[in-house]
Structure formats: structure tokens, C-alpha cells
Design an enzyme around this catalytic site. Structure first.
Site, PDB file in Angstrom:
ATOM      1  N   GLY A   1       0.759  -1.143   0.067  1.00 15.60           N
ATOM      2  CA  GLY A   1      -0.078  -0.085  -0.097  1.00 15.60           C
ATOM      3  C   GLY A   1       0.997   1.155   0.084  1.00 15.60           C
ATOM      4  O   GLY A   1       1.719   1.314  -0.930  1.00 15.60           O
TER       5      GLY A   1
ATOM      6  N   GLU B   1       2.138   2.120  11.256  1.00 15.87           N
ATOM      7  CA  GLU B   1       0.946   1.343  10.914  1.00 15.87           C
ATOM      8  C   GLU B   1       0.240   0.741  12.033  1.00 15.87           C
ATOM      9  O   GLU B   1      -0.372  -0.481  12.133  1.00 15.87           O
ATOM     10  CB  GLU B   1       1.828  -0.239  10.227  1.00 15.87           C
TER      11      GLU B   1
HETATM   12  C1  SIN Z   1       1.622  -1.428   3.264  1.00 12.35           C
HETATM   13  O1  SIN Z   1       1.718  -0.410   2.430  1.00 12.35           O
HETATM   14  O2  SIN Z   1       2.052  -2.192   3.212  1.00 12.35           O
HETATM   15  C2  SIN Z   1       0.520  -1.252   4.550  1.00 12.35           C
HETATM   16  C3  SIN Z   1      -0.700  -0.649   4.357  1.00 12.35           C
HETATM   17  C4  SIN Z   1      -0.501   0.806   4.053  1.00 12.35           C
HETATM   18  O3  SIN Z   1       0.337   1.483   4.842  1.00 12.35           O
HETATM   19  O4  SIN Z   1      -0.914   1.395   3.322  1.00 12.35           O
END
Ligand code: SIN
Length: 190
Positions: free
Chosen positions: A19, A91
């Protein structure tokens, strides 16, 4: 280090971003590689209280849903363990670390690594909804890290730069463009 199946022997670890970790790289890394993981699908099913929404009006951000046979494209970073303090904080709204195998582009064998995944039992999880509903939601949400639509558009752009077409993300980007009156570079997200 040669391409291969081994974990880094220097205490570093591989983290797979799918993401915002693909395009918002606010941490130091030792290596960065386009990569993929098997058995997971990206979905805008996680609520965001702290980045792209607020506790009163959460935004929607991506998490991973288990889907046998699916392939999810993203970017893997090899990081020093000290970086996890920062990533855990970034996160923190529902994501937990999960260990899995990561296939780095060009490598013969997967490497052990981890993802941040927000599972259905976390309090911020919003779950599935029709794409039209997701698009209407994302078009208007906003939080301390910026607008929810920019999260989506940045992700769509980053995936295109990786040569990856994720129908869920790209269809949503088109729909959000439509909600906004199709004024915002619609061709970029298709
Ligand atoms: C990620 O990007 O791997 C996790 C989700 C995000 O922070 O958007």
C-alpha cells in the site's frame, strides 16, 4: 549478496509493502526490490483513523485478504531491525506483522520476510462494500496524512510504474475520478 533463498545473515529483514509503503518511503532501507507474494489480495477494507481519516470519519486504506492462488505485487525493502519501531508506529491502526515468503523479482527462490496486515478482527476493520460505495467514501475522506483519494491515486500510479494492474485499485481510481467529476487526469489511473 547473491540472489537466492537465504534470509539476510546480517540481522536485517525483508518487509513487503503493498500500500502506502510502496510510494511513501519515510524510512531508511538497505535494498529495495519489486516483489510479489502469493495467496493474498489487496483490498480497501481497512479503516484509517490516523492517516487518511479520523476516528469520527475514518478513511479507507488497503489491507491484504487471504486468497489462495492470488498474486500480489508490491515492493520489498531490506531494513535494519531498528526501522521496525518507526514502521510499527506508522502502521499502528490495526496492522500486525505477519511472516511470509516474498519473491523478489529476478530471484530464483523466495526469501523470508514480513508484511503489515490488518485482519478482520481489528477494531478499525471496515470490510467489503460495493465498489461504488468504496469510491464515494474514498472521494470525500481526509486525515492528518492527506486526502484518501490521494492515497488511492498514489497507489494506482505506483502500481502502474511497477507494471502491475490491480483491477480492484485501478477500477476504484476510475470510479473516484468519476465521483469527482472526471476532472483529475482520468487516463492516469486506468
Ligand atoms: C503497506 O503499505 O504495506 C501497508 C498498508 C499501508 O500502509 O498503506
Amino acid at each position: 549478496m547473491a540472489e537466492g533463498p537465504v534470509a539476510p545473515g546480517d540481522g536485517s529483514a525483508w518487509v513487503f509493502g503493498y500500500g502506502s509503503l510502496i510510494y511513501k518511503v519515510d524510512f531508511p532501507y538497505l535494498d529495495r526490490r519489486p516483489a510479489s507474494i502469493e495467496g493474498w489480495e489487496r483490498r480497501f477494507w481497512q479503516g484509517s483513523h490516523d492517516h487518511r481519516g479520523t476516528p469520527q470519519a475514518p478513511g479507507r486504506v488497503v489491507t491484504l485478504i487471504e486468497a489462495p492462488g492470488a498474486l500480489c505485487r508490491g515492493v520489498a525493502y531490506r531494513v535494519d531491525p531498528a526501522v521496525f519501531d518507526h514502521l510499527d508506529h506508522r502502521e499502528k491502526n490495526g496492522y500486525v506483522r505477519h511472516r511470509l515468503a516474498i519473491t523478489l523479482d529476478g530471484a530464483a527462490e523466495p526469501v523470508p520476510g514480513l508484511i503489515y496486515v490488518a485482519t478482520a478482527d481489528n477494531p478499525a476493520f471496515l470490510g467489503s462494500a460495493p465498489l461504488a460505495e468504496l469510491a464515494a467514501h474514498i472521494a470525500q475522506a481526509r486525515g492528518p496524512s492527506g486526502s484518501n483519494r490521494d492515497y488511492l491515486f498514489e497507489l494506482a500510479r505506483a502500481l502502474r510504474a511497477l507494471g502491475s494492474h490491480d483491477p480492484h485499485v485501478h477500477e476504484l481510481a476510475l470510479r473516484v475520478d468519476a465521483v469527482l467529476g472526471a476532472t483529475r487526469r482520468p487516463a492516469e489511473h486506468g
